[in-house]
Scaffold this motif. Structure first.
Motif, PDB file in Angstrom:
ATOM      1  N   ILE A 109       4.479   6.020  -5.476  1.00  0.00           N
ATOM      2  CA  ILE A 109       4.394   6.080  -4.116  1.00  0.00           C
ATOM      3  C   ILE A 109       5.634   5.232  -3.686  1.00  0.00           C
ATOM      4  O   ILE A 109       5.479   4.257  -3.901  1.00  0.00           O
ATOM      5  N   GLU A 110       6.433   5.720  -2.555  1.00  0.00           N
ATOM      6  CA  GLU A 110       7.404   4.937  -2.163  1.00  0.00           C
ATOM      7  C   GLU A 110       7.565   5.232  -0.701  1.00  0.00           C
ATOM      8  O   GLU A 110       7.672   6.115  -0.164  1.00  0.00           O
ATOM      9  N   THR A 111       8.211   4.049   0.188  1.00  0.00           N
ATOM     10  CA  THR A 111       8.372   4.114   1.514  1.00  0.00           C
ATOM     11  C   THR A 111      10.075   3.751   1.560  1.00  0.00           C
ATOM     12  O   THR A 111      10.344   2.911   0.857  1.00  0.00           O
ATOM     13  N   LYS A 112      10.585   4.338   2.352  1.00  0.00           N
ATOM     14  CA  LYS A 112      12.220   4.087   2.661  1.00  0.00           C
ATOM     15  C   LYS A 112      12.159   4.008   4.152  1.00  0.00           C
ATOM     16  O   LYS A 112      12.001   4.901   4.933  1.00  0.00           O
ATOM     17  N   GLY A 113      12.615   2.710   4.575  1.00  0.00           N
ATOM     18  CA  GLY A 113      12.786   2.418   5.817  1.00  0.00           C
ATOM     19  C   GLY A 113      11.701   2.888   6.938  1.00  0.00           C
ATOM     20  O   GLY A 113      11.966   3.546   7.941  1.00  0.00           O
ATOM     21  N   LEU A 114      10.360   2.919   6.514  1.00  0.00           N
ATOM     22  CA  LEU A 114       9.304   3.256   7.308  1.00  0.00           C
ATOM     23  C   LEU A 114       9.174   2.396   8.561  1.00  0.00           C
ATOM     24  O   LEU A 114       8.748   1.224   8.447  1.00  0.00           O
ATOM     25  N   GLU A 142       5.832  -1.369  18.351  1.00  0.00           N
ATOM     26  CA  GLU A 142       6.401  -1.213  17.017  1.00  0.00           C
ATOM     27  C   GLU A 142       5.333  -1.722  15.938  1.00  0.00           C
ATOM     28  O   GLU A 142       5.517  -3.087  15.652  1.00  0.00           O
ATOM     29  N   ALA A 143       4.482  -0.779  15.489  1.00  0.00           N
ATOM     30  CA  ALA A 143       3.545  -1.338  14.520  1.00  0.00           C
ATOM     31  C   ALA A 143       3.928  -1.626  13.178  1.00  0.00           C
ATOM     32  O   ALA A 143       3.522  -2.443  12.287  1.00  0.00           O
ATOM     33  N   VAL A 144       4.956  -0.856  12.842  1.00  0.00           N
ATOM     34  CA  VAL A 144       5.354  -0.863  11.361  1.00  0.00           C
ATOM     35  C   VAL A 144       6.894  -0.942  11.559  1.00  0.00           C
ATOM     36  O   VAL A 144       7.364   0.062  12.098  1.00  0.00           O
ATOM     37  N   LYS A 145       7.657  -1.826  10.760  1.00  0.00           N
ATOM     38  CA  LYS A 145       9.344  -1.913  11.060  1.00  0.00           C
ATOM     39  C   LYS A 145       9.786  -1.737   9.603  1.00  0.00           C
ATOM     40  O   LYS A 145       9.485  -2.690   8.789  1.00  0.00           O
ATOM     41  N   GLU A 146      10.583  -0.914   9.517  1.00  0.00           N
ATOM     42  CA  GLU A 146      11.402  -0.638   8.444  1.00  0.00           C
ATOM     43  C   GLU A 146      11.013  -1.150   6.872  1.00  0.00           C
ATOM     44  O   GLU A 146      11.407  -2.055   6.322  1.00  0.00           O
ATOM     45  N   VAL A 147       9.607  -0.474   6.633  1.00  0.00           N
ATOM     46  CA  VAL A 147       9.143  -1.131   5.272  1.00  0.00           C
ATOM     47  C   VAL A 147       9.460  -0.098   4.163  1.00  0.00           C
ATOM     48  O   VAL A 147       9.577   1.085   4.179  1.00  0.00           O
ATOM     49  N   SER A 148       9.918  -0.879   3.369  1.00  0.00           N
ATOM     50  CA  SER A 148      10.308  -0.185   2.037  1.00  0.00           C
ATOM     51  C   SER A 148       9.891  -0.714   0.837  1.00  0.00           C
ATOM     52  O   SER A 148      10.290  -1.832   0.396  1.00  0.00           O
ATOM     53  N   ILE A 149       8.967  -0.032   0.154  1.00  0.00           N
ATOM     54  CA  ILE A 149       8.187  -0.674  -1.252  1.00  0.00           C
ATOM     55  C   ILE A 149       8.159   0.527  -1.937  1.00  0.00           C
ATOM     56  O   ILE A 149       8.278   1.602  -1.642  1.00  0.00           O
ATOM     57  N   GLN A 150       7.833   0.187  -3.346  1.00  0.00           N
ATOM     58  CA  GLN A 150       7.431   0.863  -4.327  1.00  0.00           C
ATOM     59  C   GLN A 150       6.108   0.719  -5.188  1.00  0.00           C
ATOM     60  O   GLN A 150       6.156  -0.674  -5.400  1.00  0.00           O
ATOM     61  N   ILE A 151       5.268   1.676  -5.386  1.00  0.00           N
ATOM     62  CA  ILE A 151       4.018   1.392  -5.982  1.00  0.00           C
ATOM     63  C   ILE A 151       3.948   2.259  -7.109  1.00  0.00           C
ATOM     64  O   ILE A 151       4.027   3.212  -6.923  1.00  0.00           O
ATOM     65  N   GLN A 152       3.823   1.617  -8.368  1.00  0.00           N
ATOM     66  CA  GLN A 152       4.047   2.520  -9.543  1.00  0.00           C
ATOM     67  C   GLN A 152       2.654   3.061  -9.792  1.00  0.00           C
ATOM     68  O   GLN A 152       1.691   2.256  -9.423  1.00  0.00           O
ATOM     69  N   GLN A 175      10.799   7.341   5.444  1.00  0.00           N
ATOM     70  CA  GLN A 175      10.133   8.306   4.674  1.00  0.00           C
ATOM     71  C   GLN A 175       9.009   7.709   3.827  1.00  0.00           C
ATOM     72  O   GLN A 175       9.100   6.749   3.638  1.00  0.00           O
ATOM     73  N   ILE A 176       8.081   8.721   3.414  1.00  0.00           N
ATOM     74  CA  ILE A 176       7.089   8.282   2.569  1.00  0.00           C
ATOM     75  C   ILE A 176       7.112   9.405   1.270  1.00  0.00           C
ATOM     76  O   ILE A 176       7.126  10.411   1.579  1.00  0.00           O
ATOM     77  N   MET A 182       1.927  -8.257   4.808  1.00  0.00           N
ATOM     78  CA  MET A 182       2.207  -7.717   6.090  1.00  0.00           C
ATOM     79  C   MET A 182       2.251  -8.683   7.077  1.00  0.00           C
ATOM     80  O   MET A 182       1.387  -9.541   7.269  1.00  0.00           O
ATOM     81  N   ASN A 183       3.334  -8.773   7.920  1.00  0.00           N
ATOM     82  CA  ASN A 183       3.444  -9.828   8.906  1.00  0.00           C
ATOM     83  C   ASN A 183       4.095  -9.234  10.117  1.00  0.00           C
ATOM     84  O   ASN A 183       5.384  -8.823   9.934  1.00  0.00           O
ATOM     85  N   LYS A 184       3.701  -9.232  11.173  1.00  0.00           N
ATOM     86  CA  LYS A 184       4.408  -8.649  12.197  1.00  0.00           C
ATOM     87  C   LYS A 184       5.117  -7.295  12.143  1.00  0.00           C
ATOM     88  O   LYS A 184       6.146  -7.025  12.575  1.00  0.00           O
ATOM     89  N   GLY A 185       4.155  -6.315  11.168  1.00  0.00           N
ATOM     90  CA  GLY A 185       4.787  -5.061  11.245  1.00  0.00           C
ATOM     91  C   GLY A 185       5.901  -4.783   9.787  1.00  0.00           C
ATOM     92  O   GLY A 185       6.404  -3.997   9.653  1.00  0.00           O
ATOM     93  N   GLU A 186       6.142  -6.293   9.422  1.00  0.00           N
ATOM     94  CA  GLU A 186       7.151  -6.127   8.284  1.00  0.00           C
ATOM     95  C   GLU A 186       6.431  -6.522   6.902  1.00  0.00           C
ATOM     96  O   GLU A 186       5.488  -7.018   6.769  1.00  0.00           O
ATOM     97  N   ALA A 187       7.161  -5.985   5.757  1.00  0.00           N
ATOM     98  CA  ALA A 187       6.612  -6.347   4.348  1.00  0.00           C
ATOM     99  C   ALA A 187       7.366  -7.820   4.198  1.00  0.00           C
ATOM    100  O   ALA A 187       8.423  -7.778   3.868  1.00  0.00           O
TER     101      ALA A 187
END
Lengths: 271, 286, 279
Positions: B2-7, B20-30, B62-63, B216-221
């Motif tokens: 599962i991956e997020t791009k600029g979420l 803005e609760a979530v800001k530009e979160v881009s992560i990858q979980i294998q 995107q997710i 997570m802090n202030k909506g950012e990863a």
């Protein structure tokens, strides 16, 4: 769903906000009575002017008042159409069985003004009075009824608790819906029966939780020595201010003007 | 995976409450990872997990689930919710059926499985959460608090999701209930080999369970790294309003005092293993 | 006689049935004015039943409880008992009555028939004590969990109680809320001299009390200072109770033959002891 507020209180510091809530309730009832006592356009105008003054000094945005009218627009259109066709006298236009008369048009204008003003008058009250103030004022106004064994305090307490818990239960409904959706519950499609069925997984947990809350609340109230209205005092005492008496004086003058204008012209409205 | 791009996600757009609760979160979980998600209240972690299983739609970004945008076909979003299972906080509030078994079967049946298949899945899931078989025919409202919690978790596990998200599964449980539940979750993860995302306020629990930690802090990863590396950055955690486990703090201080110990020690077992030789040696020298 | 006396109290939710399940099974406890007592135990150990017995919301099936010599079951002195021993519950949402913070705090004194001006004073003071005065005109459902729970506490303080019983007040709160509430409780005990009975299953909260009472299946297992209770690691393990990590570390080191004399409960204390061991 989260942003629903109960009542439509619009916090502010206008004169309207400061008037004693009991007086405000009486004024609202008074203005509604005027609307129904008005027999001609002049006296109706006086009553409408009275409500408009209230709106003006409430300093609540006109947009909000328009919004409250929108809710009843269907009823207004429906009744005025009915009135247009049910007038008496010479028809000025006619098609099929429908007759349009001057009297009908006047009647329909008169009655729609009445309904809209009625909504505006009650909006002035609910916009400028917080639900708590409202409950409190109603309890005090109805207090004499306790002598004929009407449980006024209990009703007021029920209202207070309802106002406190409705936002909470709405929030909870939202949470439960999310949880059931996460388990694949489909609440957006299907026919009537299916949709009602789809609400069961939301309603049952909601009831269970409401009972739990009620139990907790009863415990909390009892352990805070609640024992009904008897011997109970209130932190906030409603006291009429000088300005309140000033308002009453103005209203009395208005009443005289209204009664006079009701006599000057013959009634328009006959039905 | 599962991956997020600029979420990103904004609440109440167009009102004065816009946030803005979530800001530009881009992560990858294998696939198969055990990820801990930490952050204080209002850090955006609840919003993030709701985005991950398609309960809310991102404002932008995107997710990707196995490389596919979950919102590519909005009508099929329910399928995403079966693949990314979500256990909410206090999940016992969602129980509603006549029996525990029927309640656990609710998810599988929504997936369109036959009664038999759903029942099989439900029984398996109940076993995973350590729910005794004789409880399955009872009403869910007769269970104890801890049992209700397990029944609710079983209801999500029964859908056999590829990713399982748990939002504070131990909140309100006593130490006994908490330990048992965490052990069950760990063995579920080991046996099924699927991805688990655990949201928790307890640093001790997360330190014990997770391979990697997302802060997570202030909506950012703010941080997303191996558990040890995250807990060795005490300063960064404090900035996010978080702390490190007590044992980690002790080992960090000992490290600063010049002792040759690992400043990212996460468990008491590990600490004892490191300290014993040092202390016994010191004793012998005397 | 102590401020609160619990004498051989039994309690059962179904006293008239054949299979009587005793939630409390002969509990004896005396608490002095001004004490801070934590009652620690798992869910279902009888500790929440205790909470409601202290202010007479529940009556013991056998035995008796007195508050300053007054029986909690004395119907005539019901309000005296309930205003002397205030009860704060777990879910802050469910114990607030009014839709505005200050009006909720006023609820108790209003029930007691306190004159309006005095209620105003009590409410303002109570809200200042819990540091929620700035929020007095807010609606409770817009506050954080910790803030709500502090308002609930203010609602009790406004009744001027001698003792406050808190039944798992932090179980539904986040770490920040838990700290806020624990600090408030500490302050009430230290500065206002209010007796505190904190019912909890969090070891780290019980450590902050002056005295810890451990309960299991309806009776008291152990009663002592936090130090006495938490340094007995085998006892805690036996009953599945949490052991502070620092205590466990020192306990294990002692078990391996190192000369550890005392058991620490806090990080700093543990570090000091470790430093001594190294030298």
């Amino acid at each position: 769903m989260m942003d629903i507020t109960i009542g439509q209180f619009f916090p502010g510091k206008s004169i309207m906000h400061k008037i004693d809530p009991r007086l405000k309730i009486c004024l609202t009832i008074f203005s509604i009575v005027l609307l129904f006592m008005a027999q001609n356009f002049l006296s109706l105008a006086v009553a409408v002017a009275f409500i408009f003054i209230g709106m003006l000094i409430s300093k609540v945005p006109v947009k909000l008042y328009l919004k409250s009218i929108r809710a009843v627009i269907f009823i207004v259109v429906f009744t005025s159409l009915l009135n247009v066709f049910y007038g008496t006298g010479e028809p000025i236009a006619q098609f099929w069985v429908f007759k349009v008369t001057v009297n009908g048009i006047l009647n329909s204008v008169f009655i729609s003004t009445r309904i809209i003003s009625l909504i505006l008058a009650s909006s002035v009250l609910t916009f400028t009075t917080s639900p708590t103030q409202l409950t409190d004022a109603i309890e005090r106004l109805l207090k004499p009824l306790t002598y004929i064994k009407v449980p006024v305090h209990e009703f007021a307490m029920i209202m207070t608790i309802a106002l406190r818990f409705v936002p909470l239960l709405l929030e909870e409904t939202d949470k439960i819906m999310q949880a059931q959706k996460a388990r694949g519950a489909d609440m957006e499609s299907g026919g009537m029966v299916q949709r009602i069925k789809a609400m069961i997984p939301v309603l049952i947990p909601l009831f269970v939780s409401a009972f739990r809350r009620a139990y907790d609340l009863a415990t909390a109230m009892e352990s805070r020595c609640y024992h009904g209205g008897e011997g109970r005092t209130k932190m906030k005492i409603l006291k009429m201010q000088k300005s309140d008496f000033f308002v009453i004086l103005l209203v009395l003058i208005l009443l005289v003007v209204f009664l006079l204008s009701n006599r000057i012209f013959p009634p328009v409205f006959m039905m | 995976m599962i991956e997020t791009k600029g979420l990103s996600y904004r609440y109440s757009v167009g009102t004065p409450f816009e946030k803005e609760a979530v800001k530009e979160v881009s992560i990858q979980i294998q696939t198969g990872e055990f990820v801990g998600l930490i952050g204080h209240t209002g850090s955006g972690k609840s919003t993030l997990i709701q985005l991950l299983n398609g309960l809310i739609k991102p404002t932008s970004g995107q997710i990707l689930l196995d490389g596919k945008d979950i919102w590519a076909e909005p009508k099929k979003i329910r399928d995403v919710r079966f693949k990314v299972g979500m256990v909410f906080q206090y999940p016992e509030y969602q129980l509603f059926e006549e029996t525990v078994l029927k309640d656990i079967m609710f998810g599988p049946k929504n997936m369109g499985l036959s009664d038999e298949e759903a029942k099989k899945r439900a029984e398996e899931a109940a076993a995973f959460t350590g729910l005794k078989p004789e409880l399955l025919e009872k009403s869910p409202f007769e269970l104890s608090g801890g049992e209700k919690r397990r029944a609710a978790i079983a209801g999500v596990i029964a859908m056999d999701p590829e990713v399982l998200i748990l939002d504070e599964p131990t909140a309100g449980l006593d130490p006994r209930g908490r330990d048992v539940l965490l052990t069950q979750i760990r063995s579920y993860h080991q046996q099924r080999g699927n991805t688990v995302l655990l949201v928790s306020h307890s640093m001790e629990d997360v330190a014990r369970m997770a391979d990697r930690i997302l802060v997570m802090n202030k909506g950012e990863a703010q941080l997303f790294d191996e558990t040890k590396k995250v807990f060795s950055q005490a300063k960064s955690l404090e900035k996010a309003g978080l702390r490190v486990p007590q044992i980690t703090k002790i080992m960090q201080q000992l490290h600063e005092m010049g002792l040759t110990v690992d400043p990212a020690t996460l468990t008491v077992d590990d600490a004892v293993r490191q300290l014993l030789p040092i202390l016994q040696q010191g004793g012998m020298q005397k | 006689m102590a401020f609160i006396e619990v004498e051989n109290v039994h309690f059962s939710y179904n006293p008239n049935e054949i299979n009587v399940v005793e939630a409390l099974d002969g509990v004896n406890l005396s608490i002095e004015q001004g004490e801070f007592v934590a009652i620690l135990g798992h869910n279902g150990c009888g500790k929440s039943t205790m909470a409601q017995l202290f202010n007479g919301m529940l009556a013991p099936t056998a035995g008796k409880i007195t508050i300053s010599g007054v029986l909690t079951t004395d119907e005539e002195k019901q309000f005296e008992v309930r205003s002397a021993v205030g009860l704060v519950q777990q879910n802050p949402d469910n114990q607030m009555v009014a839709g505005i913070v200050e009006e909720d705090v006023a609820f108790g004194p209003e029930n007691l028939g306190v004159p309006p001006l005095e209620i105003r004073q009590r409410v303002d003071e109570a809200l200042k004590t819990v540091d929620m005065y700035a929020y007095r005109t807010h609606a409770p459902h817009k506050l954080s969990g910790g803030q709500k729970q502090r308002v609930a506490i203010a609602g009790i303080i406004a009744m001027e109680p001698k003792c406050i019983v808190l039944d798992e007040p932090t179980a539904m709160l986040d770490p920040r809320g838990r700290t806020e509430v624990m600090e408030t409780i500490q302050k009430l005990n230290r500065e206002n001299g209010i007796t505190i009975i904190l019912i909890t299953h969090y070891m780290d909260e019980a450590v902050q009390a002056g005295r810890v009472v451990v309960m299991d299946s309806g009776h008291i297992l152990k009663d002592g200072t936090p130090k006495e209770i938490f340094s007995d690691v085998p006892f805690l393990k036996k009953h599945d109770l949490d052991v502070p990590q620092v205590t466990e570390l020192m306990y294990r080191l002692k078990g391996a033959g190192l000369p550890v004399a005392d058991m620490p409960l806090e990080t700093e204390e543990g570090l000091r002891m470790l430093a001594e061991l190294i030298q």
